[in-house]
Every structure is written in C-alpha cells, then in structure tokens.
Motif scaffolding. Structure first.
Motif, PDB file in Angstrom:
ATOM      1  N   UNK A 169       3.461  39.760 -69.037  1.00 50.04           N
ATOM      2  CA  UNK A 169       2.915  40.492 -68.060  1.00 50.04           C
ATOM      3  C   UNK A 169       1.505  39.870 -67.749  1.00 50.04           C
TER       4      UNK A 169
ATOM      5  N   UNK B  30       0.754  38.473 -64.170  1.00 45.24           N
ATOM      6  CA  UNK B  30       0.379  39.057 -63.158  1.00 45.24           C
ATOM      7  C   UNK B  30      -1.278  39.176 -63.011  1.00 45.24           C
ATOM      8  N   UNK B  31      -1.795  38.957 -64.166  1.00 44.96           N
ATOM      9  CA  UNK B  31      -3.272  39.154 -64.325  1.00 44.96           C
ATOM     10  C   UNK B  31      -4.008  38.251 -63.534  1.00 44.96           C
TER      11      UNK B  31
ATOM     12  N   UNK C 169      -4.131  39.888 -60.322  1.00 49.29           N
ATOM     13  CA  UNK C 169      -4.714  41.203 -60.210  1.00 49.29           C
ATOM     14  C   UNK C 169      -6.407  41.133 -60.582  1.00 49.29           C
TER      15      UNK C 169
ATOM     16  N   UNK D 121      -8.389  40.070 -57.592  1.00 47.88           N
ATOM     17  CA  UNK D 121      -8.160  41.083 -56.552  1.00 47.88           C
ATOM     18  C   UNK D 121      -8.856  42.510 -56.964  1.00 47.88           C
ATOM     19  N   UNK D 122      -8.756  42.860 -57.887  1.00 45.44           N
ATOM     20  CA  UNK D 122      -9.298  44.223 -58.449  1.00 45.44           C
ATOM     21  C   UNK D 122     -10.932  44.067 -58.242  1.00 45.44           C
TER      22      UNK D 122
ATOM     23  N   UNK E   1     -12.304  44.316 -54.689  1.00 50.56           N
ATOM     24  CA  UNK E   1     -12.615  45.423 -54.129  1.00 50.56           C
ATOM     25  C   UNK E   1     -13.489  46.313 -54.907  1.00 50.56           C
ATOM     26  N   UNK E   2     -13.728  45.982 -56.267  1.00 51.72           N
ATOM     27  CA  UNK E   2     -14.612  46.887 -56.990  1.00 51.72           C
ATOM     28  C   UNK E   2     -16.114  46.646 -56.770  1.00 51.72           C
TER      29      UNK E   2
ATOM     30  N   UNK F 262     -17.074  44.770 -53.837  1.00 52.20           N
ATOM     31  CA  UNK F 262     -17.252  45.580 -52.412  1.00 52.20           C
ATOM     32  C   UNK F 262     -17.698  47.156 -52.625  1.00 52.20           C
ATOM     33  N   UNK F 263     -17.090  47.742 -53.430  1.00 55.81           N
ATOM     34  CA  UNK F 263     -17.316  49.363 -53.566  1.00 55.81           C
ATOM     35  C   UNK F 263     -18.565  49.740 -54.174  1.00 55.81           C
TER      36      UNK F 263
ATOM     37  N   UNK G 127     -23.026  47.523 -53.259  1.00 55.08           N
ATOM     38  CA  UNK G 127     -24.218  47.842 -52.379  1.00 55.08           C
ATOM     39  C   UNK G 127     -25.130  48.962 -53.265  1.00 55.08           C
ATOM     40  N   UNK G 128     -24.166  49.778 -54.036  1.00 55.15           N
ATOM     41  CA  UNK G 128     -24.925  51.064 -54.665  1.00 55.15           C
ATOM     42  C   UNK G 128     -25.694  50.667 -55.872  1.00 55.15           C
TER      43      UNK G 128
ATOM     44  N   UNK H 287       8.026  35.799 -64.440  1.00 60.29           N
ATOM     45  CA  UNK H 287       7.675  37.202 -64.484  1.00 60.29           C
ATOM     46  C   UNK H 287       8.223  37.800 -63.095  1.00 60.29           C
TER      47      UNK H 287
ATOM     48  N   UNK I  55       7.776  43.861 -60.096  1.00 58.09           N
ATOM     49  CA  UNK I  55       8.462  45.121 -59.871  1.00 58.09           C
ATOM     50  C   UNK I  55       9.827  45.174 -60.391  1.00 58.09           C
TER      51      UNK I  55
END
Lengths: 149, 497
Positions: B2, B5-6, B9, B12-13, B16-17, B19-20, B23-24, B59, B62
C-alpha cells in the motif's frame, strides 16, 4: 448608482430569474445520474458553475458573490478535492487504494448501486464547479481593479 | 505494498490541506509542507529496502488487475528517482520557511509546490503511459504557475514562454501516446512492451519514438529545445529554481526518456546515437552560453543544460558503465545544482541583487553561504574528491570504453569550461574586495543555513555512492535500464505473485 442599475437590462434579469434555478437543477441531475448516463462530476460541475456565472453576468458581480463568496468557493474547492482523496483512501479499508468498497453494488435498475462512483462525482462536481466559479470571479475582480487605477 | 500509493497521496493531500488551512492558521503551511516532504523522504528511503527484498513491486489501483486497471510499479529506477526527488524537495521546503517570507501568500506557494511534487512522484511511480501524461501535466502546470509566482513583468513573460513551449511538448507527448495506443490497443507500459515485441518492426514505432524524443527533450531542455529554460529557471523564486533545475527536468525529461527508450519501446542503436549527439550538443552549447552570463541564476540555468547534456550523453552510450555514470551524475546534479540555486537565493536574500558585477567579497559577510557555494561549485566542476568528480570520471571512462574517443575528449574539455565559469562565479561573488554598500549585510536565517549545509555535505560525500557498500542502490536502478525489454516480464511476474 441604484441597485437595479447594475448588471444587464430588465429583460435579461427576468429571464435569468426564471432559468437560473432550472440550470442549477439540471446540473445536479447530471451529477447524480453521472454513473449511469452521459455526464458526470465534471460536466455537472461546469453546469452548476455556469448557473452562478449566469447570475453574475445578469445582476453584476456583487449579487453573485453575495450568494457564493470567493472564500466560500475556495473552501468548497478544497473540500471537494479532499473528499475525493478521502473516498480514495477509504478504499484502503478493503485493501486497495481507490477500491469500490461498497458491498451492494452493480444491481440493474437501481439508481444508487454504483458504490463510490456517485460520491466521487459529487466530489468532482464540488471541485470543478467551485474552481470554475473562482476562476471567473478572479478574472472579473482583476478587471475591475484595473479600472480603478 | 500500500505504501506505493502514499507517494502520490501524501503530497496531494498536503496540497489541499495547506490550501484549506493556510490562510486561516498562520504557519500551518510551513508545518504541513515540511511534515509531508519529510514523511515522503522517509517513505522513499524505505522503498530502497522494499526494492532490495522484492526487486519489483506492483500495486493495482482500485483492485483492478494491471492491463485493465492502472498499476503503480516500484523498481530499482523508481526507487532511485524517488529518493533523489524527495531528498531535494524536503531540503527545499525547509529552506522555503524563511525564504518565502519575501513573497505574499505562502500558502499558495506550498499548495503549488506540493502539487508539483505529487506530479513528479506520480510520474516516477506509475506503470501506465496515460497516467504518466496526466501526472506530467500536473507537474508542468504547477511549475508554470510557480515560475510566475513573483508576478513581475519579467516573470510573467518567462512563465508565458515556458507555458507555450511546455504545452507544445505536452501535445507531442499526447500525440505519441495516442498513436501508440491505436497501434497496440493498450496503455499499460509493460503490456505495450509485450505487444510491441510480438509485432514486426514498424516505421510507426520509430515515428512515435521521434515524437516522444522531441516532447521529452523539450521537457528536459536539451539544445535545440532549450529556449524556455534560461528564462524560466531564473525567474522563479530560488527554492523553485532549485526544484526545477534540480529534479523537475530530470523527472519529466530524463526519467521519461529512459523508461520509454529502454523499457517500453526498446529503441535501436540508431535512436540511442541521437541521444548521444543531443547530449553532446547540449553539453557544449550550455557551457559556452553559461560563461557569458552575469546574472547568477541565469548562469546556473545554462549550466543545467550543459549538465543534463552529460546525463543524456551517458545514457545514450548505453553500456552498463555509462548508464551507471549517467544515473550517478543525475543524482549528483540534483544535489549540487539545488545547493547552488539555494546559495544564489541566499545571496539575493541578503544583498537583493543577482548581478555578479555588483557583488564581491561576500564570503567575509556570508561565510556559510560562501562555503556551501564553494562546495557546490567545486563538485559541479569535477574537483576530486567531491561527488561530481567521480560521476564525470565514470562517464568519460565509459565513453572511452565504448570507443568514442573524440566524444570523451569533448566531455573533458567541457568540464574544463565548467570549471572556468564556476571560478568566475566564485571570484566575482565571494572573493575580492567587499563593496562599501554591502558592509551591513547579514547571514541568512537558521533554516536556510541548515538546508544549505545539509546539501553541501551531501555534495561532499555523494562520491561514496560508488563504493561497494552503497553501490547496490545505484546498481539496482542501472540493472532496470539494462534489462530493457525484460521489464515487462518483471512486472507481469510481480503481478502474479
């Protein structure tokens, strides 16, 4: 400037008021049926974003940005991407990245038997729709800042 | 398994984290980016062990079995590239903590950075040709945006030029993939290779090879396809220049060329000779153009073209020793070129200029930057016992062994020119008399120093990769390329396991 002066003429505004809900609904339809009929998250997301862009064109940017602000669009976009990644990672519970881990899947004549695919479509729709709207809003805002100078 | 895939992942994760939250919550970007790149580094070092035990790991994403579904393949070459990329990217994110304070919106920078990293790791780990294209586009588009990050006129122009030329390359690559798909009816790399070996020699495959060579040569900035690089690399912020020159052109260009030429299509000797010639031209032209530059980063950018020339030249010769030298030089170049770009960033950070004519005597005020710059310059010009010396030596020996006496002589002469322009950089920037105006400058912040020192030390000891204790790491990558067409058998065997 009066509020009614912003955006386009009364005719356009009236037609927009009538059609914008239908466009939004059609977008949602495309997303939710994406796994069995043509369409999907990307196409549906674009249509949903178009409904907001439609509002922006007809009523001016303030009106549309009140409905969906730039920050909210950015938030939704990130959440969409993270949701997609989360679904993919949830597949690891079944042993494989991106595994379609639902058990009751693939039944004919049932709308929601496609496992993770409708969920993925919703995530993509959030990402694409919010992303497209944010790009459009950014272009408009950039243009207005040029005019102010 | 597995773990395969990391590599995609995590960045990518992370993107977006960041970017989320970026700013805060202030400094969440720094922490998240460094955590992700550090964990990626740990996972890539772990991949060495995986490859050592299993040789090839496949690997199925899916749960779909390979020729139908997309698969990820980890073999010696992938593991080698993963270590190179993630080592440099971790040190670069460490450096960015202080350096990127100069720019607004650090969160966006980290988001784009992590997306670019996701693209590069994806290219390395994927076993599917179309998936390779998707990741290639992710990495390229993120890098177009990163080149324009300063949003000055010059940067926007460079980014636009890069975007246009890069898109031409991407379309050529897509065209090549489309033709290959129509010919073989499959997109899986191992499957393409097995279908092609069952068919008679065809002119179409040679055509595809030429299209791929053009596309990936633009991505790798080989002369005559190099026009975007001298603008794009200096315009980006220094950490991004280090990533672009250090690893991006290698992953997008050199790694993809290796995979396709050696493992998928198994090109003929003629095709490899084209690589030798392209490598030679890049080597010479890059070196001559670099001497004339007065902008530090522009000089380094031309030097990148020249050094990529060495790598492609060595890979084109294609003997075991030459491939060893080429990959060894690839690792060394990733390390010393990022050292040099980070050094130039440190100079810019303290002095606010990159013009060599306005500098001088900086080593008294910036001792650590001076030493790391010196290590990087000596290593790239091939001064023993630093890493660059050994890899160039291996390449030149390999050229002699293969009977290319003239080419080997040219490689030696270009190495002398390399020494000349790095001496120019050293003498203009660090030696000589300190300008009155520069008397007040200070050494750069701790994290920047830390990452430059680590890279400098790796420059100094990377020659150890050819001693028997560490050689298996490089040798496993070399054996993947040497096995050529047997790549497909290795992948299919791993699938059955």
């Amino acid at each position: 400037m009066k509020k009614s002066d912003k955006g386009m003429t009364l005719i356009v505004k009236t037609i927009t008021r009538l059609t914008v809900g239908l466009i939004l609904l059609y977008g949602i339809y495309i997303v939710l049926h994406g796994h069995i009929s043509p369409g999907g998250g990307f196409a549906g997301g674009v249509i949903i974003a178009l409904s907001f862009i439609h509002l922006m064109l007809a009523f001016g940017k303030e009106f549309a940005l009140k409905k969906l602000s730039q920050a909210a669009a950015s938030l939704l976009e990130n959440l969409g991407a993270l949701m997609f990644l989360g679904i993919a990672l949830a597949g690891l519970t079944g042993g494989y990245f991106f595994l379609n881990f639902f058990i009751n899947k693939g039944k004919p004549f049932t709308l929601f038997s496609a496992g993770i695919i409708p969920l993925c479509n919703i995530a993509i729709c959030l990402k694409v729709g919010a992303g497209l709207f944010a790009i459009f809003a950014a272009l408009i805002l950039f243009d207005s800042s040029q005019e102010n100078k | 398994m597995t773990v395969l895939s990391f590599y995609v992942v995590i960045p990518l994760g992370g993107a977006f984290l960041i970017s989320l939250l970026g700013k805060r919550i202030k400094s969440s970007g720094d922490i998240l980016a460094n955590l992700s790149t550090f964990s990626l580094l740990v996972f890539s070092l772990y991949s060495i062990k995986l490859v050592f035990i299993n040789k090839v790991l496949v690997y199925n994403v899916g749960g779909w079995v390979a020729p139908i579904g997309i698969c990820m393949v980890l073999d010696g070459l992938s593991s080698f590239m993963l270590v190179t990329v993630n080592l440099v990217s971790f040190l670069v994110t460490l450096y960015s903590i202080s350096y990127m304070e100069r720019y607004t919106d650090k969160a966006k920078f980290y988001t784009l950075f992590m997306l670019m990293l996701a693209g590069m790791n994806g290219i390395i780990i994927t076993g599917d040709l179309f998936n390779l294209f998707v990741f290639l586009e992710i990495a390229s588009i993120a890098s177009y945006a990163l080149v324009a990050f300063g949003t000055e006129a010059e940067e926007l122009e460079a980014s636009f030029k890069y975007a246009v030329i890069g898109s031409v390359a991407s379309s050529l690559i897509l065209l090549g993939i489309a033709i290959l798909y129509s010919y073989t009816s499959t997109l899986n790399m191992a499957d393409i290779s097995s279908v092609l070996s069952g068919k008679p020699q065809s002119i179409l495959v040679n055509f595809v090879l030429v299209i791929f060579l053009t596309g990936f040569a633009i991505k790798a900035a080989l002369v005559p396809f190099h026009a975007w690089l001298p603008d794009a690399h200096p315009s980006a912020p220094a950490p991004i220049s280090a990533m672009l020159s250090g690893v991006l052109i290698k992953v997008l260009g050199v790694y993809a060329i290796c995979r396709i030429f050696f493992n998928i299509i198994a090109a003929s000797h003629k095709a490899f000779f084209i690589l030798v010639v392209l490598g030679l031209i890049s080597m010479i032209v890059g070196a001559f153009l670099a001497i004339a530059q007065n902008d530090i980063k522009r000089m380094f950018a031309y030097s990148s073209i020249s050094q990529i020339g060495y790598i492609i030249f060595a890979l084109g010769i294609g003997t075991p020793l030459a491939i060893f030298g080429g990959l060894f030089h690839l690792f060394n170049h990733a390390v010393f070129k990022s050292t040099l770009f980070l050094t130039s960033g440190a100079i810019e950070y303290s002095v606010n200029t990159r013009d060599l004519r306005k500098l001088g005597g900086l080593s008294s005020r910036l001792p650590i930057t001076g030493y790391t710059g010196l290590l990087g310059s000596m290593s790239i010009s091939g001064i023993p016992p630093l890493g660059g010396f050994w890899s160039k030596l291996v390449i030149i020996f390999a050229a002699l062994q293969a009977g290319h006496f003239i080419f080997a002589t040219i490689a030696v002469l270009v190495s002398v020119i390399t020494l000349a322009y790095y001496l120019k950089f050293q003498s203009y920037a660090f030696f000589g008399k300190l300008d009155e105006a520069l008397i007040k400058i200070k050494e750069v912040p701790l994290t920047m120093r830390l990452s430059m020192i680590t890279l400098g030390l790796i420059c100094a000891i990377s020659g150890l990769l050819c001693v028997p204790a560490f050689k298996p790491f490089l040798q496993s990558a070399v054996s993947v390329l040497l096995s050529g067409n047997a790549y497909k058998d290795a992948v299919f065997n791993a699938l059955i396991r």
